[in-house]
Design a protein around this motif. Structure first.
Motif, mmCIF file in Angstrom:
data_model
loop_
_atom_site.group_PDB
_atom_site.id
_atom_site.type_symbol
_atom_site.label_atom_id
_atom_site.label_comp_id
_atom_site.label_asym_id
_atom_site.label_seq_id
_atom_site.Cartn_x
_atom_site.Cartn_y
_atom_site.Cartn_z
ATOM 1 N N UNK A 71 0.825 -1.214 0.000
ATOM 2 C CA UNK A 71 0.000 0.000 0.000
ATOM 3 C C UNK A 71 0.858 1.263 0.000
ATOM 4 N N UNK A 72 1.944 1.270 0.769
ATOM 5 C CA UNK A 72 2.841 2.429 0.801
ATOM 6 C C UNK A 72 3.497 2.646 -0.559
ATOM 7 N N UNK A 73 3.854 1.562 -1.237
ATOM 8 C CA UNK A 73 4.446 1.659 -2.574
ATOM 9 C C UNK A 73 3.496 2.402 -3.506
ATOM 10 N N UNK A 74 2.222 2.008 -3.469
ATOM 11 C CA UNK A 74 1.226 2.642 -4.349
ATOM 12 C C UNK A 74 0.939 4.082 -3.924
ATOM 13 N N UNK A 75 0.695 4.273 -2.640
ATOM 14 C CA UNK A 75 0.282 5.580 -2.135
ATOM 15 C C UNK A 75 1.367 6.644 -2.295
ATOM 16 N N UNK A 76 2.616 6.257 -2.076
ATOM 17 C CA UNK A 76 3.711 7.235 -2.086
ATOM 18 C C UNK A 76 4.576 7.138 -3.348
ATOM 19 N N UNK A 77 4.140 6.325 -4.300
ATOM 20 C CA UNK A 77 4.856 6.156 -5.572
ATOM 21 C C UNK A 77 6.330 5.831 -5.321
ATOM 22 N N UNK A 78 6.553 4.859 -4.436
ATOM 23 C CA UNK A 78 7.919 4.476 -4.093
ATOM 24 C C UNK A 78 8.591 3.783 -5.270
ATOM 25 N N UNK A 79 9.878 3.954 -5.354
ATOM 26 C CA UNK A 79 10.664 3.265 -6.375
ATOM 27 C C UNK A 79 11.196 1.937 -5.844
ATOM 28 N N UNK A 80 11.619 1.915 -4.574
ATOM 29 C CA UNK A 80 12.216 0.701 -4.039
ATOM 30 C C UNK A 80 12.043 0.574 -2.548
ATOM 31 N N UNK A 81 12.154 -0.673 -2.075
ATOM 32 C CA UNK A 81 12.043 -0.993 -0.650
ATOM 33 C C UNK A 81 13.127 -2.006 -0.323
ATOM 34 N N UNK A 82 13.807 -1.769 0.799
ATOM 35 C CA UNK A 82 14.755 -2.746 1.333
ATOM 36 C C UNK A 82 14.301 -3.092 2.741
ATOM 37 N N UNK A 83 14.180 -4.380 3.004
ATOM 38 C CA UNK A 83 13.806 -4.886 4.329
ATOM 39 C C UNK A 83 15.017 -5.588 4.923
ATOM 40 N N UNK A 84 15.269 -5.335 6.199
ATOM 41 C CA UNK A 84 16.301 -6.061 6.943
ATOM 42 C C UNK A 84 15.668 -6.591 8.210
ATOM 43 N N UNK A 85 15.910 -7.849 8.513
ATOM 44 C CA UNK A 85 15.409 -8.419 9.759
ATOM 45 C C UNK A 85 15.839 -9.856 9.922
ATOM 46 N N UNK A 86 15.432 -10.427 11.017
ATOM 47 C CA UNK A 86 15.683 -11.837 11.266
ATOM 48 C C UNK A 86 14.478 -12.631 10.776
ATOM 49 N N UNK A 87 14.744 -13.825 10.284
ATOM 50 C CA UNK A 87 13.674 -14.654 9.727
ATOM 51 C C UNK A 87 13.959 -16.122 10.046
ATOM 52 N N UNK A 88 12.951 -16.935 9.849
ATOM 53 C CA UNK A 88 13.139 -18.377 9.928
ATOM 54 C C UNK A 88 13.396 -18.901 8.532
ATOM 55 N N UNK A 89 14.286 -19.872 8.414
ATOM 56 C CA UNK A 89 14.599 -20.480 7.118
ATOM 57 C C UNK A 89 14.499 -21.995 7.238
ATOM 58 N N UNK A 90 14.179 -22.611 6.128
ATOM 59 C CA UNK A 90 14.080 -24.064 6.045
ATOM 60 C C UNK A 90 14.902 -24.524 4.856
ATOM 61 N N UNK A 105 1.586 -22.914 0.982
ATOM 62 C CA UNK A 105 1.000 -22.050 2.003
ATOM 63 C C UNK A 105 0.220 -22.800 3.065
ATOM 64 N N UNK A 106 0.362 -24.127 3.116
ATOM 65 C CA UNK A 106 -0.333 -24.915 4.132
ATOM 66 C C UNK A 106 0.260 -24.679 5.518
ATOM 67 N N UNK A 107 1.519 -24.268 5.547
ATOM 68 C CA UNK A 107 2.186 -23.999 6.812
ATOM 69 C C UNK A 107 3.270 -22.951 6.586
ATOM 70 N N UNK A 108 3.737 -22.370 7.682
ATOM 71 C CA UNK A 108 4.819 -21.388 7.641
ATOM 72 C C UNK A 108 6.068 -22.009 8.253
ATOM 73 N N UNK A 109 7.220 -21.509 7.885
ATOM 74 C CA UNK A 109 8.466 -22.012 8.455
ATOM 75 C C UNK A 109 8.446 -21.850 9.972
ATOM 76 N N UNK A 110 7.879 -20.761 10.453
ATOM 77 C CA UNK A 110 7.827 -20.528 11.905
ATOM 78 C C UNK A 110 7.014 -21.606 12.631
ATOM 79 N N UNK A 111 6.152 -22.347 11.899
ATOM 80 C CA UNK A 111 5.351 -23.417 12.501
ATOM 81 C C UNK A 111 6.151 -24.709 12.709
#
Length: 170
Positions: A71-90, A105-111
């Motif tokens: 929504x922010x991309x559309x509303x503010x006409x953003x060109x790019x987004x970078x996300x940094x964080x910790x995640x679960x991996x499989x 999509x039956x389950x998430x890695x966090x499950x």
């Protein structure tokens, strides 16, 4: 610490890739130094480059976060987004039913059970030109602190934030 990258008009794709590599290097340094990394969103527009750095509170639902970013991309006409964080991996195994459940999509890695998932540092970039870049490094915690295993680098991940973006060109 290296100097922040310069934003170059008419070379936005190269500029945001340089920002992504810079932020990935800094994220790894901070993860090793502090043993953790806050979840952050870096928002860019075509004219100015970096326009906003937004911390994400702990325990935010990631599906809702993705909708909010889209929504922010559309509303503010953003060109790019970078996300940094910790995640679960499989890590997939050959002929692995769990992989299909995750992909469908039956389950998430966090499950998953603790032994089946790994903590990872995630740096993800998408832009309005259709580019994406993902770094995913496994976090290893032991008595000596934190280290990172060199992990996945991908330029063809599934887009999340710019999927429905329409061209704003005149």
């Amino acid at each position: 610490m290296i100097d922040t990258p310069k934003w170059i008009l008419n070379a936005e794709s190269e500029s945001i890739r340089n920002w992504t590599k810079y932020l990935y290097t800094e994220a790894k340094r901070l993860m090793i130094q502090d043993g953790t990394h806050a979840s952050l969103l870096f928002l860019f527009n075509k004219e100015s480059g970096l326009i906003s750095v937004n911390p994400i509170p702990p325990n935010v639902d990631h599906e809702q976060l993705n909708v909010s970013v889209e929504n922010a991309v559309k509303e503010h006409h953003l060109y790019g987004v970078i996300f940094i964080g910790e995640a679960w991996a499989y890590h997939m195994k050959e002929r692995d039913h769990t992989t299909f459940q995750l992909l469908d999509g039956e389950m998430k890695v966090s499950d998953l059970n603790a032994k089946d998932k790994k903590e990872a540092l995630l740096v993800r970039m998408e832009n309005g030109d259709g580019d994406s870049l993902v770094y995913l490094d496994e976090i290893v915690k032991n008595n000596n602190g934190v280290s990172l295993k060199e992990g996945l680098v991908s330029t063809n991940s599934r887009r999340k934030w710019f999927v429905h973006q329409e061209s704003h060109e005149v």
